[in-house]
Motif scaffolding. Sequence first.
Motif, PDB file in Angstrom:
ATOM      1  N   LEU A 274      -8.360 -22.860  -2.804  1.00  0.00           N
ATOM      2  CA  LEU A 274      -9.670 -22.399  -2.854  1.00  0.00           C
ATOM      3  C   LEU A 274     -10.247 -23.172  -4.351  1.00  0.00           C
ATOM      4  O   LEU A 274     -11.157 -23.955  -4.720  1.00  0.00           O
ATOM      5  N   VAL A 275      -8.761 -22.867  -4.922  1.00  0.00           N
ATOM      6  CA  VAL A 275      -8.671 -23.232  -6.621  1.00  0.00           C
ATOM      7  C   VAL A 275      -9.203 -25.017  -6.570  1.00  0.00           C
ATOM      8  O   VAL A 275     -10.049 -25.637  -7.026  1.00  0.00           O
ATOM      9  N   ARG A 276      -8.006 -25.656  -5.695  1.00  0.00           N
ATOM     10  CA  ARG A 276      -8.621 -27.101  -5.859  1.00  0.00           C
ATOM     11  C   ARG A 276     -10.093 -27.677  -5.752  1.00  0.00           C
ATOM     12  O   ARG A 276     -10.396 -28.209  -6.518  1.00  0.00           O
ATOM     13  N   HIS A 277     -10.648 -26.974  -4.725  1.00  0.00           N
ATOM     14  CA  HIS A 277     -11.840 -27.176  -4.397  1.00  0.00           C
ATOM     15  C   HIS A 277     -12.617 -26.339  -5.380  1.00  0.00           C
ATOM     16  O   HIS A 277     -13.776 -27.118  -5.351  1.00  0.00           O
ATOM     17  N   LEU A 278     -13.197 -24.969  -5.708  1.00  0.00           N
ATOM     18  CA  LEU A 278     -14.152 -25.008  -6.600  1.00  0.00           C
ATOM     19  C   LEU A 278     -13.865 -25.634  -8.025  1.00  0.00           C
ATOM     20  O   LEU A 278     -14.751 -26.598  -8.694  1.00  0.00           O
TER      21      LEU A 278
ATOM     22  N   ALA B 194      -0.798 -23.010 -10.469  1.00  0.00           N
ATOM     23  CA  ALA B 194       0.832 -22.285 -10.583  1.00  0.00           C
ATOM     24  C   ALA B 194       0.865 -20.828 -10.602  1.00  0.00           C
ATOM     25  O   ALA B 194       1.740 -19.881 -10.304  1.00  0.00           O
ATOM     26  N   SER B 195      -0.644 -20.098 -11.180  1.00  0.00           N
ATOM     27  CA  SER B 195      -0.474 -18.898 -11.367  1.00  0.00           C
ATOM     28  C   SER B 195      -0.320 -18.099  -9.789  1.00  0.00           C
ATOM     29  O   SER B 195      -0.388 -17.198  -9.862  1.00  0.00           O
ATOM     30  N   PHE B 196      -0.113 -18.505  -8.759  1.00  0.00           N
ATOM     31  CA  PHE B 196      -0.618 -18.150  -7.471  1.00  0.00           C
ATOM     32  C   PHE B 196       0.824 -18.507  -6.738  1.00  0.00           C
ATOM     33  O   PHE B 196       0.885 -18.622  -5.710  1.00  0.00           O
ATOM     34  N   ASP B 197       1.915 -19.507  -7.259  1.00  0.00           N
ATOM     35  CA  ASP B 197       2.849 -19.705  -6.945  1.00  0.00           C
ATOM     36  C   ASP B 197       4.039 -19.111  -6.568  1.00  0.00           C
ATOM     37  O   ASP B 197       4.743 -18.988  -5.252  1.00  0.00           O
ATOM     38  N   ALA B 198       3.612 -17.482  -6.852  1.00  0.00           N
ATOM     39  CA  ALA B 198       4.424 -16.598  -6.702  1.00  0.00           C
ATOM     40  C   ALA B 198       3.858 -15.051  -5.426  1.00  0.00           C
ATOM     41  O   ALA B 198       4.234 -14.728  -5.445  1.00  0.00           O
ATOM     42  N   THR B 199       2.884 -16.354  -5.007  1.00  0.00           N
ATOM     43  CA  THR B 199       2.407 -14.936  -3.818  1.00  0.00           C
ATOM     44  C   THR B 199       3.470 -14.983  -2.728  1.00  0.00           C
ATOM     45  O   THR B 199       3.165 -16.083  -2.715  1.00  0.00           O
ATOM     46  N   PRO B 200       3.814 -13.954  -2.590  1.00  0.00           N
ATOM     47  CA  PRO B 200       4.803 -13.649  -1.217  1.00  0.00           C
ATOM     48  C   PRO B 200       4.317 -14.238   0.351  1.00  0.00           C
ATOM     49  O   PRO B 200       5.306 -14.432   0.739  1.00  0.00           O
TER      50      PRO B 200
ATOM     51  N   PHE C 224     -15.596 -29.175  -7.719  1.00  0.00           N
ATOM     52  CA  PHE C 224     -17.063 -29.093  -7.790  1.00  0.00           C
ATOM     53  C   PHE C 224     -17.570 -29.040  -9.090  1.00  0.00           C
ATOM     54  O   PHE C 224     -18.343 -29.427  -9.593  1.00  0.00           O
ATOM     55  N   VAL C 225     -16.325 -28.354  -9.576  1.00  0.00           N
ATOM     56  CA  VAL C 225     -17.018 -27.725 -10.883  1.00  0.00           C
ATOM     57  C   VAL C 225     -16.987 -29.502 -11.828  1.00  0.00           C
ATOM     58  O   VAL C 225     -17.246 -29.886 -12.662  1.00  0.00           O
ATOM     59  N   ARG C 226     -16.117 -30.050 -11.573  1.00  0.00           N
ATOM     60  CA  ARG C 226     -15.490 -31.443 -12.471  1.00  0.00           C
ATOM     61  C   ARG C 226     -16.575 -32.203 -11.237  1.00  0.00           C
ATOM     62  O   ARG C 226     -16.933 -33.152 -12.646  1.00  0.00           O
TER      63      ARG C 226
ATOM     64  N   GLU D   5      -8.769 -31.013 -18.551  1.00  0.00           N
ATOM     65  CA  GLU D   5      -9.402 -30.351 -16.993  1.00  0.00           C
ATOM     66  C   GLU D   5      -8.242 -30.408 -15.988  1.00  0.00           C
ATOM     67  O   GLU D   5      -8.303 -28.827 -15.233  1.00  0.00           O
ATOM     68  N   GLU D   6      -7.248 -30.819 -15.945  1.00  0.00           N
ATOM     69  CA  GLU D   6      -6.687 -31.034 -14.941  1.00  0.00           C
ATOM     70  C   GLU D   6      -5.022 -30.189 -15.319  1.00  0.00           C
ATOM     71  O   GLU D   6      -4.620 -29.312 -14.445  1.00  0.00           O
ATOM     72  N   GLU D   7      -5.027 -29.832 -16.453  1.00  0.00           N
ATOM     73  CA  GLU D   7      -4.159 -29.072 -17.096  1.00  0.00           C
ATOM     74  C   GLU D   7      -4.638 -27.824 -17.010  1.00  0.00           C
ATOM     75  O   GLU D   7      -3.284 -26.969 -16.831  1.00  0.00           O
ATOM     76  N   LEU D   8      -5.696 -27.834 -16.847  1.00  0.00           N
ATOM     77  CA  LEU D   8      -6.537 -26.150 -16.803  1.00  0.00           C
ATOM     78  C   LEU D   8      -6.117 -25.890 -15.138  1.00  0.00           C
ATOM     79  O   LEU D   8      -5.426 -24.587 -14.719  1.00  0.00           O
ATOM     80  N   LEU D   9      -6.437 -27.013 -14.402  1.00  0.00           N
ATOM     81  CA  LEU D   9      -6.272 -26.660 -12.757  1.00  0.00           C
ATOM     82  C   LEU D   9      -4.809 -26.181 -12.718  1.00  0.00           C
ATOM     83  O   LEU D   9      -4.509 -25.719 -11.535  1.00  0.00           O
TER      84      LEU D   9
END
Length: 300
Positions: free
Chosen positions: A40-44, A23-29, A47-49, A14-18
């Motif tokens: 948002l991803v952290r909180h969602l 990381a997929s958003f790291d390059a957001t300009p 919640f699921v976990r 679960e943590e590896e997926l998070l």
Amino acid sequence: MTTPDTAAARQHVEEELLQRVLASFDATPDARLKEVMQGLVRHLHAFVRDVRPTEDEWQRAVDFLAAAGHITTDTRQEFVLLSDVLGVSMQTVNVNHEAGRDATEATVVGPFYVDGSPEVPLGGDISAGASGEPCWVEGTVTDTEGKPVAGARIDVWEADADGFYDVQYDHGRLAARGRLHTDEHGAYRFWGLTPTPYPIPHDGPVGALLRQTGRAPLRAAHLHFMVSAPGLRTLVTHIFVEGDELLASDAVFGVKDSLVKPFERQPAHAATPDGRDTGGRAWTRVRFDVALAPARAEGA
């Protein structure tokens, strides 16, 4: 039975997926967009976990959101209702408006604001044929130093005596709403309707959610205000009726003590402030003085 080893393995997966999603958003300009999306991803994921919904439960959640989208129209915003009944709209107001700064407190905008309301002269009547008891509303607009604000724009809107806003009818007529401007002394005045309690629209998915959780859809009686002026922060707020039994259980959590006002009941024969003939009907009057905070600096 989950063993310590399998529990640890599950937590690792679960943590590896998070971390991969973050990381997929790291390059957001845009730095702010990156912050928002990763938060948002952290909180969602948290919640699921924590809740650990079944796949069927998650699909039902997706179906709920789809239903909210399907029922939304130009005049009905189901997602605003959802945000309201979950207290998210009010919490967003809270984090954006500092308490105790001498400015009038803000509350939720609600789903029935309409831009371009009819212009109403000072002392005019916003009801435009909507049903309800007449109410004389007056007050002043100042800054937080007490200086009157001339020409401040005031948008007001409310439900009729049957608990409906104009946009909920099919007639297409704007009623019980208007736009006026303060005079050179920062004063305003108009005739409206004495607010009455009403239910938020509850024939859709949000209404079903309230029923399933044993909650009522009722809003405390209120009158909406949006007040703006150059150099000052736009205020979105309501005033509520003192003594209303729904003040403690408003469906969207919008009541603040400072916004509860006495609507003083007047007998039918009482002289009105502007000499208006109320047609033998009783009426009410209320005073609401508004203090606007300074506009925020860019990026503040």
